[in-house]
Each structure stands twice: as structure tokens, then as C-alpha cells.
Scaffold this motif. Structure first.
Motif, PDB file in Angstrom:
ATOM      1  N   LYS A  83       0.828  -1.206   0.000  1.00  0.00           N
ATOM      2  CA  LYS A  83       0.000   0.000   0.000  1.00  0.00           C
ATOM      3  C   LYS A  83       0.863   1.258   0.000  1.00  0.00           C
ATOM      4  CE  LYS A  83      -3.809  -2.293   2.435  1.00  0.00           C
ATOM      5  NZ  LYS A  83      -4.538  -2.420   3.712  1.00  0.00           N
ATOM      6  N   GLN A  84       1.927   1.241   0.816  1.00  0.00           N
ATOM      7  CA  GLN A  84       2.815   2.405   0.867  1.00  0.00           C
ATOM      8  C   GLN A  84       3.487   2.638  -0.476  1.00  0.00           C
ATOM      9  OE1 GLN A  84       5.540   2.150   4.195  1.00  0.00           O
ATOM     10  NE2 GLN A  84       3.925   1.440   5.566  1.00  0.00           N
ATOM     11  N   ASN A  85       3.931   1.552  -1.126  1.00  0.00           N
ATOM     12  CA  ASN A  85       4.577   1.704  -2.431  1.00  0.00           C
ATOM     13  C   ASN A  85       3.588   2.197  -3.486  1.00  0.00           C
ATOM     14  OD1 ASN A  85       7.144   1.042  -1.652  1.00  0.00           O
ATOM     15  ND2 ASN A  85       6.949  -1.125  -2.124  1.00  0.00           N
ATOM     16  N   ALA A  86       2.324   1.754  -3.390  1.00  0.00           N
ATOM     17  CA  ALA A  86       1.306   2.235  -4.330  1.00  0.00           C
ATOM     18  C   ALA A  86       1.103   3.743  -4.150  1.00  0.00           C
ATOM     19  CB  ALA A  86      -0.003   1.486  -4.113  1.00  0.00           C
ATOM     20  N   GLU A  87       1.095   4.194  -2.899  1.00  0.00           N
ATOM     21  CA  GLU A  87       0.944   5.622  -2.633  1.00  0.00           C
ATOM     22  C   GLU A  87       2.149   6.400  -3.145  1.00  0.00           C
ATOM     23  OE1 GLU A  87       0.462   5.672   1.552  1.00  0.00           O
ATOM     24  OE2 GLU A  87      -1.568   4.834   1.524  1.00  0.00           O
ATOM     25  N   ILE A  88       3.353   5.838  -2.952  1.00  0.00           N
ATOM     26  CA  ILE A  88       4.566   6.509  -3.440  1.00  0.00           C
ATOM     27  C   ILE A  88       4.555   6.601  -4.959  1.00  0.00           C
ATOM     28  CG2 ILE A  88       7.074   6.241  -3.683  1.00  0.00           C
ATOM     29  CD1 ILE A  88       7.064   5.028  -0.850  1.00  0.00           C
ATOM     30  N   ARG A  89       4.141   5.497  -5.615  1.00  0.00           N
ATOM     31  CA  ARG A  89       4.073   5.525  -7.076  1.00  0.00           C
ATOM     32  C   ARG A  89       3.053   6.548  -7.575  1.00  0.00           C
ATOM     33  NH1 ARG A  89       5.300  -0.106  -6.484  1.00  0.00           N
ATOM     34  NH2 ARG A  89       3.099  -0.613  -6.141  1.00  0.00           N
ATOM     35  N   GLU A  90       1.951   6.676  -6.843  1.00  0.00           N
ATOM     36  CA  GLU A  90       0.946   7.669  -7.240  1.00  0.00           C
ATOM     37  C   GLU A  90       1.500   9.085  -7.092  1.00  0.00           C
ATOM     38  OE1 GLU A  90      -2.516   9.553  -8.456  1.00  0.00           O
ATOM     39  OE2 GLU A  90      -1.723   7.536  -8.771  1.00  0.00           O
ATOM     40  N   ARG A  91       2.227   9.330  -5.984  1.00  0.00           N
ATOM     41  CA  ARG A  91       2.832  10.653  -5.813  1.00  0.00           C
ATOM     42  C   ARG A  91       3.872  10.915  -6.902  1.00  0.00           C
ATOM     43  NH1 ARG A  91       2.512   9.229  -0.245  1.00  0.00           N
ATOM     44  NH2 ARG A  91       4.719   8.681  -0.125  1.00  0.00           N
ATOM     45  N   ASN A  92       4.661   9.879  -7.225  1.00  0.00           N
ATOM     46  CA  ASN A  92       5.648  10.033  -8.293  1.00  0.00           C
ATOM     47  C   ASN A  92       4.973  10.276  -9.638  1.00  0.00           C
ATOM     48  OD1 ASN A  92       7.882   9.773  -6.640  1.00  0.00           O
ATOM     49  ND2 ASN A  92       8.054   7.569  -6.916  1.00  0.00           N
ATOM     50  N   ARG A  93       3.826   9.614  -9.841  1.00  0.00           N
ATOM     51  CA  ARG A  93       3.099   9.816 -11.090  1.00  0.00           C
ATOM     52  C   ARG A  93       2.639  11.263 -11.214  1.00  0.00           C
ATOM     53  NH1 ARG A  93      -1.602  10.531 -13.049  1.00  0.00           N
ATOM     54  NH2 ARG A  93      -2.565  10.540 -10.975  1.00  0.00           N
ATOM     55  N   VAL A  94       2.129  11.810 -10.090  1.00  0.00           N
ATOM     56  CA  VAL A  94       1.700  13.206 -10.088  1.00  0.00           C
ATOM     57  C   VAL A  94       2.879  14.123 -10.385  1.00  0.00           C
ATOM     58  CG1 VAL A  94       0.779  15.062  -8.644  1.00  0.00           C
ATOM     59  CG2 VAL A  94      -0.233  12.779  -8.530  1.00  0.00           C
ATOM     60  N   LEU A  95       4.029  13.833  -9.724  1.00  0.00           N
ATOM     61  CA  LEU A  95       5.213  14.645  -9.951  1.00  0.00           C
ATOM     62  C   LEU A  95       5.706  14.522 -11.390  1.00  0.00           C
ATOM     63  CD1 LEU A  95       7.237  14.061  -6.665  1.00  0.00           C
ATOM     64  CD2 LEU A  95       6.223  16.201  -7.437  1.00  0.00           C
ATOM     65  N   GLU A  96       5.677  13.295 -11.926  1.00  0.00           N
ATOM     66  CA  GLU A  96       6.122  13.084 -13.300  1.00  0.00           C
ATOM     67  C   GLU A  96       5.213  13.823 -14.287  1.00  0.00           C
ATOM     68  OE1 GLU A  96       8.434  11.627 -16.480  1.00  0.00           O
ATOM     69  OE2 GLU A  96       8.786  11.921 -14.340  1.00  0.00           O
ATOM     70  N   THR A  97       3.912  13.767 -14.012  1.00  0.00           N
ATOM     71  CA  THR A  97       2.969  14.494 -14.869  1.00  0.00           C
ATOM     72  C   THR A  97       3.254  15.991 -14.831  1.00  0.00           C
ATOM     73  OG1 THR A  97       1.262  12.817 -14.481  1.00  0.00           O
ATOM     74  CG2 THR A  97       0.522  14.973 -15.279  1.00  0.00           C
ATOM     75  N   ALA A  98       3.492  16.485 -13.621  1.00  0.00           N
ATOM     76  CA  ALA A  98       3.805  17.908 -13.485  1.00  0.00           C
ATOM     77  C   ALA A  98       5.126  18.248 -14.180  1.00  0.00           C
ATOM     78  CB  ALA A  98       3.862  18.282 -12.015  1.00  0.00           C
ATOM     79  N   ARG A  99       6.116  17.336 -14.043  1.00  0.00           N
ATOM     80  CA  ARG A  99       7.416  17.581 -14.680  1.00  0.00           C
ATOM     81  C   ARG A  99       7.283  17.669 -16.202  1.00  0.00           C
ATOM     82  NH1 ARG A  99      11.198  15.046 -17.279  1.00  0.00           N
ATOM     83  NH2 ARG A  99      10.048  13.080 -17.239  1.00  0.00           N
ATOM     84  N   LYS A 100       6.498  16.739 -16.758  1.00  0.00           N
ATOM     85  CA  LYS A 100       6.289  16.772 -18.207  1.00  0.00           C
ATOM     86  C   LYS A 100       5.536  18.026 -18.626  1.00  0.00           C
ATOM     87  CE  LYS A 100       6.425  11.782 -18.920  1.00  0.00           C
ATOM     88  NZ  LYS A 100       5.669  10.563 -19.324  1.00  0.00           N
ATOM     89  N   ALA A 101       4.625  18.440 -17.760  1.00  0.00           N
ATOM     90  CA  ALA A 101       3.903  19.677 -18.059  1.00  0.00           C
ATOM     91  C   ALA A 101       4.864  20.860 -18.093  1.00  0.00           C
ATOM     92  CB  ALA A 101       2.811  19.900 -17.025  1.00  0.00           C
ATOM     93  N   VAL A 102       5.845  20.830 -17.168  1.00  0.00           N
ATOM     94  CA  VAL A 102       6.841  21.901 -17.138  1.00  0.00           C
ATOM     95  C   VAL A 102       7.661  21.913 -18.427  1.00  0.00           C
ATOM     96  CG1 VAL A 102       8.960  22.670 -15.996  1.00  0.00           C
ATOM     97  CG2 VAL A 102       7.005  21.976 -14.628  1.00  0.00           C
ATOM     98  N   GLU A 103       8.105  20.731 -18.850  1.00  0.00           N
ATOM     99  CA  GLU A 103       8.924  20.650 -20.063  1.00  0.00           C
ATOM    100  C   GLU A 103       8.168  21.167 -21.288  1.00  0.00           C
ATOM    101  OE1 GLU A 103      10.121  16.605 -20.345  1.00  0.00           O
ATOM    102  OE2 GLU A 103      11.647  16.770 -18.766  1.00  0.00           O
ATOM    103  N   LYS A 104       6.894  20.736 -21.371  1.00  0.00           N
ATOM    104  CA  LYS A 104       6.095  21.177 -22.509  1.00  0.00           C
ATOM    105  C   LYS A 104       5.884  22.689 -22.479  1.00  0.00           C
ATOM    106  CE  LYS A 104       1.838  20.157 -25.000  1.00  0.00           C
ATOM    107  NZ  LYS A 104       0.603  19.320 -25.027  1.00  0.00           N
TER     108      LYS A 104
END
Length: 346
Positions: A231-252
Motif C-alpha cells: 500500500k505504501q509503495n502504491a501511494e509513493i508511485r501515485e505521488r511520483n506519477r503526479v510529480l512526473e505528470t507535473a514535470r512533463k507539463a513543465v517541459e512542454k
């Protein structure tokens, strides 16, 4: 790359460890036990690298029995294991070459013997999990057998630095082979923090938690994690997904509208704050449950104390009642003896 010791204090035999990893039958002469793993599947290859002149070490049974015989202490470390994750992007030949190169580096640096076993991915789980086990002696090897202990890996003041160095060596070797085979991906032995990345690392699951998650996935494919670590790893992956989405948004945004860079950074900060707030809320809920549990324990302890106190009062009252009854029984006899008056003799 991970490193761990084979130690007698944990009840382990380096002969048994070598037999299992190589998928062979070896006899532990010290214990008088034969370890037969010839039916073990998934062993792609197994070979031994030794220093110049130590040809005797090519005999796996002789090698690891010599390692056992060289140690007298009941808590001795009889072997050291390096476990390597081999890139799935490479073919079997390239993976073997990579494992051999790293084993050769260990032999050269420490003067030990390295027993290499390359394993295929397991039947369950990640089918990219090609890996190698490298068992090394804890003593140097020469023409006449095993020699001095390699203390640099046993002493706390030097072991961490040595392991960090070898992890760097492994990362460089992997990246060199990936580049040679025109594979785009690269590896880095440093933590995300040391690399300057905002990505949050997941926690190591371990054998037990991984087995539980696989069992749950077999029963209901796609179900939510069932273990706390899962469960903790699923939450971490979700937070990383949000960060990755934001990072890609920044690049674009930087590519299309350089003037909107500041707003894009604000989006990353907001995503991070959302993740942090989610974590704080989960932590607050865990603390609330813990406080409620402790309060319930205190109430139960208080109730038990009150029951004990009431029982003590009841016992004291009963004892006093018994004393009163005893006094009432003795009192009439005492009065009759006084009424007789003095005795006069003639």
C-alpha cells in the motif's frame, strides 16, 4: 547491486549456498551433509573466476569446503554474496559478459575467488528480472589454498566505502555495455536525493510481502495491494506519477511558452504539496487510531484497577465483620465471671 554475508551465526553453510545458486550437488564435509539442487530450474550459467595460480578453486566442491575449513569460529563469515540485477534489454551473452566483468573486478581488487551463477526470471513476478549471484571467499586465494581475511569488507569504518565504490563500478560497467549495444537507458547507483531528483524511492518489499501480493494478484487480478508495504509503495508511485505528470507539463510549457515557466513550477509545487498533504492526513489518521487504541487500553487498565480496589474493600469489610462476631461471642462469658464477686474461704 546488493551485498550480504554468508555467516555461521545465522545457521548458514556456504557450501549449501553455492550448491543452490549453481544448481549442483555439493557435499559439506564439515557438517557431513549433501546439498542436491540439480533439479533447480532457471540457472542459465555458472562459472568460477580465481586469481592467477589458484587453479584448484575451479572445483566448486573443493573451493567451498576449503572456505568452511579455513574458519574456526562458530560465528565466522564463510562467504560474501553480491547480487546483481542484469539489464533485460541485453541478450543472454551480453548479460553473461557483464556478470563476468564485475566478478573479474572483485577478483582483481580483493584477491578472492568468485563463483558466478546467472539466473533467469522466476515463473511469477517480473519477467525482466534477470540477475546474477556472485559468491566470493572471505579470504584471498593462491596456489596453495586460501590465505588472509579480506578485512576491508569486514570492518565498519571501511566496508561502507568499499561497497559504495563497487556499486559505482557496477553502474559504470552496466552503462558501458548498454551504450555498446545502443540501448538508451542508463543506471545510476546514487540515491534520487544525491542525483538531485525529486522522485521518491519505493520501499523494499522483501520475500514475504512480495509472495502475499502475488497470491492476491492471482486470486483477483488488478486488486489493490494487501500488505502495508504494498500500500505504501502504491501511494509513493501515485505521488511520483503526479510529480512526473507535473514535470512533463513543465517541459512542454518551457518548449512552447518560455514565459509560462514560473506557472509551471507552481504546478510542480502544488503537486508536491498535494502529495505531502495526503501523507500528513494519512499519518494523522494513523496517529488518531493509535491514540484511540492507547486510550482504550488505559480505560481497561483503570477498570481492572477499580475492580481490584473494590475487591480489597470487600475483603477488609468481611474481615472486620468476622472480628466483630468474635468479640460478641467472647463478651457474655466475661460479664458472668465478674458477677460472682470475690471468693471468701473458711
Amino acid at each position: 547491486m546488493s551485498v550480504k554475508s554468508i555467516s555461521r551465526s545465522a545457521g548458514r553453510s556456504v557450501v549449501a549456498a553455492a550448491a543452490y545458486r549453481a544448481g549442483q550437488e555439493l557435499t559439506d564435509e564439515r557438517q557431513g551433509l549433501t546439498h542436491d539442487y540439480t533439479r533447480k530450474q532457471g540457472v542459465e550459467d555458472a562459472f568460477i573466476l580465481a586469481p592467477a595460480g589458484a587453479d584448484w578453486a575451479q572445483d566448486r566442491n573443493a573451493l567451498w569446503n576449503a572456505a568452511e575449513a579455513a574458519e574456526k569460529r562458530k560465528d565466522a563469515k564463510t562467504g560474501r554474496e553480491y547480487e546483481l540485477a542484469l539489464p533485460a534489454e541485453l541478450d543472454a551473452g551480453a548479460r553473461k559478459e557483464l556478470a563476468r566483468d564485475f566478478a573479474a573486478e572483485l577478483v582483481e581488487r580483493y584477491g578472492v575467488v568468485a563463483d558466478v551463477a546467472i539466473h533467469e526470471p522466476g515463473r511469477e513476478g517480473d519477467n525482466r528480472n534477470h540477475h546474477a549471484h556472485i559468491l566470493t571467499t572471505t579470504r584471498t586465494a593462491g596456489e596453495d589454498g586460501l590465505g588472509a581475511k579480506t578485512r576491508v569488507l569486514d570492518v565498519a569504518s571501511t566496508a561502507s566505502a568499499e561497497i559504495e565504490h563497487m556499486r559505482g563500478v557496477w553502474a559504470r560497467q552496466v552503462n558501458t555495455v548498454l551504450e555498446r549495444h545502443q540501448v538508451e537507458q542508463r543506471v545510476d547507483h546514487r540515491s534520487f536525493e544525491r542525483q538531485g531528483k525529486e522522485q521518491e524511492p519505493t520501499r523494499h518489499m522483501g520475500v514475504s510481502a512480495t509472495a502475499l501480493e502475488r497470491q492476491a494478484a492471482r486470486e483477483i487480478p488488478g486488486r489493490e495491494p494487501v500488505t502495508d508495504l504494498g500500500k505504501q509503495n502504491a501511494e509513493i508511485r501515485e505521488r511520483n506519477r503526479v510529480l512526473e505528470t507535473a514535470r512533463k507539463a513543465v517541459e512542454k510549457a518551457q518548449e512552447l511558452f518560455s514565459g509560462l515557466e514560473k506557472k509551471a513550477r507552481l504546478a510542480v509545487g502544488l503537486a508536491r504539496k498535494i502529495g505531502q498533504r495526503m501523507e500528513r492526513e494519512r499519518e494523522a489518521e494513523r496517529q488518531r487510531k493509535e491514540l484511540a487504541r492507547q486510550a482504550e487500553i488505559r480505560r481497561e487498565m483503570q477498570r481492572q484497577a477499580e475492580l481490584r480496589a473494590a475487591e480489597e474493600v470487600r475483603k477488609a469489610a468481611e474481615k472486620e465483620r468476622q472480628k466483630q462476631l468474635a468479640r460478641e461471642i467472647e463478651e457474655p462469658t466475661f460479664r458472668r465471671s465478674r458477677d460472682r464477686g470475690p471468693s471468701i474461704g473458711f
